[in-house]
Each structure stands twice: as C-alpha cells, then as structure tokens.
Design a protein around this motif. Sequence first.
Motif, short mmCIF file in Angstrom:
data_model
loop_
_atom_site.label_atom_id
_atom_site.label_comp_id
_atom_site.label_asym_id
_atom_site.label_seq_id
_atom_site.Cartn_x
_atom_site.Cartn_y
_atom_site.Cartn_z
N LEU A 42 63.50 12.18 19.94
CA LEU A 42 62.18 12.39 18.97
C LEU A 42 62.49 12.73 18.08
O LEU A 42 63.00 13.65 18.14
CB LEU A 42 61.16 12.59 20.24
N ALA A 43 61.68 13.15 17.02
CA ALA A 43 61.54 14.27 16.16
C ALA A 43 62.38 15.06 16.44
O ALA A 43 61.63 15.78 16.73
CB ALA A 43 60.28 13.72 15.10
N PRO A 44 63.37 15.97 15.77
CA PRO A 44 64.02 17.03 15.88
C PRO A 44 62.82 17.90 14.98
O PRO A 44 63.07 19.05 15.98
CB PRO A 44 64.88 16.82 14.49
N LEU A 45 62.28 18.24 14.44
CA LEU A 45 60.98 18.63 14.27
C LEU A 45 59.82 19.08 14.93
O LEU A 45 59.37 19.68 16.10
CB LEU A 45 60.32 18.26 13.02
N ALA A 46 59.83 17.85 16.36
CA ALA A 46 58.76 18.19 17.49
C ALA A 46 59.67 19.16 18.65
O ALA A 46 58.98 20.39 19.26
CB ALA A 46 58.87 16.81 18.09
N ALA A 47 60.44 19.02 18.54
CA ALA A 47 61.27 19.41 19.57
C ALA A 47 61.35 20.84 19.48
O ALA A 47 61.60 21.87 19.60
CB ALA A 47 63.43 19.27 20.10
N VAL A 48 62.00 21.17 17.83
CA VAL A 48 61.87 22.27 17.26
C VAL A 48 60.79 23.11 17.68
O VAL A 48 60.52 24.64 17.61
CB VAL A 48 62.30 22.57 16.21
N GLY A 49 59.29 22.59 17.01
CA GLY A 49 58.20 23.85 17.39
C GLY A 49 57.44 23.67 19.12
O GLY A 49 57.50 24.52 19.14
N PHE A 50 58.68 22.69 20.11
CA PHE A 50 58.30 22.96 21.19
C PHE A 50 59.77 24.63 21.92
O PHE A 50 58.58 25.30 22.74
CB PHE A 50 58.50 22.11 22.12
N LEU A 95 50.89 27.99 17.90
CA LEU A 95 50.73 27.00 16.97
C LEU A 95 52.34 26.35 16.75
O LEU A 95 51.89 25.36 15.93
CB LEU A 95 50.79 28.18 15.97
N SER A 96 53.30 26.70 17.00
CA SER A 96 54.13 25.70 17.32
C SER A 96 54.69 25.00 17.75
O SER A 96 54.53 23.91 17.36
CB SER A 96 55.56 26.79 17.27
N ALA A 97 53.34 25.62 19.50
CA ALA A 97 53.66 24.23 20.57
C ALA A 97 52.09 23.46 19.78
O ALA A 97 52.91 21.51 20.20
CB ALA A 97 52.85 24.54 21.44
N VAL A 98 51.35 23.38 19.19
CA VAL A 98 50.48 22.15 18.11
C VAL A 98 51.29 21.52 16.95
O VAL A 98 50.98 20.05 17.55
CB VAL A 98 49.02 22.59 17.99
N ALA A 99 51.95 22.44 16.65
CA ALA A 99 52.62 21.45 15.51
C ALA A 99 54.22 20.54 16.27
O ALA A 99 54.37 19.59 15.80
CB ALA A 99 53.48 22.73 14.32
N GLY A 100 54.52 20.55 17.10
CA GLY A 100 55.51 20.22 17.86
C GLY A 100 54.29 18.93 18.56
O GLY A 100 54.96 17.96 18.16
N ALA A 101 53.45 18.89 19.47
CA ALA A 101 52.48 18.22 20.05
C ALA A 101 52.14 17.35 18.61
O ALA A 101 51.91 15.86 18.21
CB ALA A 101 52.06 18.83 20.38
N VAL A 102 51.87 17.33 17.84
CA VAL A 102 51.32 16.31 16.48
C VAL A 102 52.35 16.29 15.82
O VAL A 102 52.44 14.89 15.09
CB VAL A 102 50.35 17.28 15.05
N VAL A 103 54.05 16.60 15.36
CA VAL A 103 54.76 15.54 15.40
C VAL A 103 55.21 14.71 16.46
O VAL A 103 55.19 13.58 15.60
CB VAL A 103 55.56 16.84 14.38
#
Length: 108
Positions: A42-50, A95-103
């Motif tokens: 999946l998108a690397p941005l999601a992994a970074v948020g998580f 907030l980071s986990a939520v951002a990762g989930a949104v992505v």
Amino acid sequence: MSGEIWDSGLQSERTRLAWVRTAVMLSTGGLAATGLSVQHGLAPLAAVGFALGALCGGFLLLRTGVRYRRVQEALHGGRPLDCGLDALLAWLGTLSAVAGAVVFVITV
C-alpha cells in the motif's frame, strides 16, 4: 478539610494503567498496521503514519515509570501536575495513526 490534594485511593494507579493501555495500543496497533501496509504494497505514506503512531506509543510506554514517579511526587508535595510532553506524544501518535488509516482507506 485540609488543603491537601492527595487521596489515598488508587487513582494514580488507574491513571497509570490507562496511560499504559494507550501506549500499548498505539505501539502494537501501529506496528501491525505498518506491517500489513508494507506486506500488501500500500501507499508508503500510510505505513509512515502507522509507524509514527507506533513510535509515539513506544516512547509513552518507556516514559510510564518516570511519569508515575513525577505524579506521585507532585501529589504528595502539593505541586501542580505537568504531563504536557506525554499528552503531546499521545495526541501526535493518535493523529498519525488516523492519518495513516485515512491514506489506507483512500488508496484501497
């Protein structure tokens, strides 16, 4: 009634357990979600948020003992409590986990 704010109940212990639960959920949930994101490409941005959420949870978990001692000292000494850094870490991790989930949801 004295001006003492100390209560002999277990409020501090319950609060400590709540912080531990928050930290454990952030760190384990973030690690699991990061692993799944990477495994499924999946998108690397999601992994970074998580991963950032997991990192904040890990720091919170490491600070649990220090925070508990400071709370006990403040309560027994009649001083105000200061847990600004811990609240910031919890907020940033969530907030980071939520951002990762949104992505994650947007890219799936």
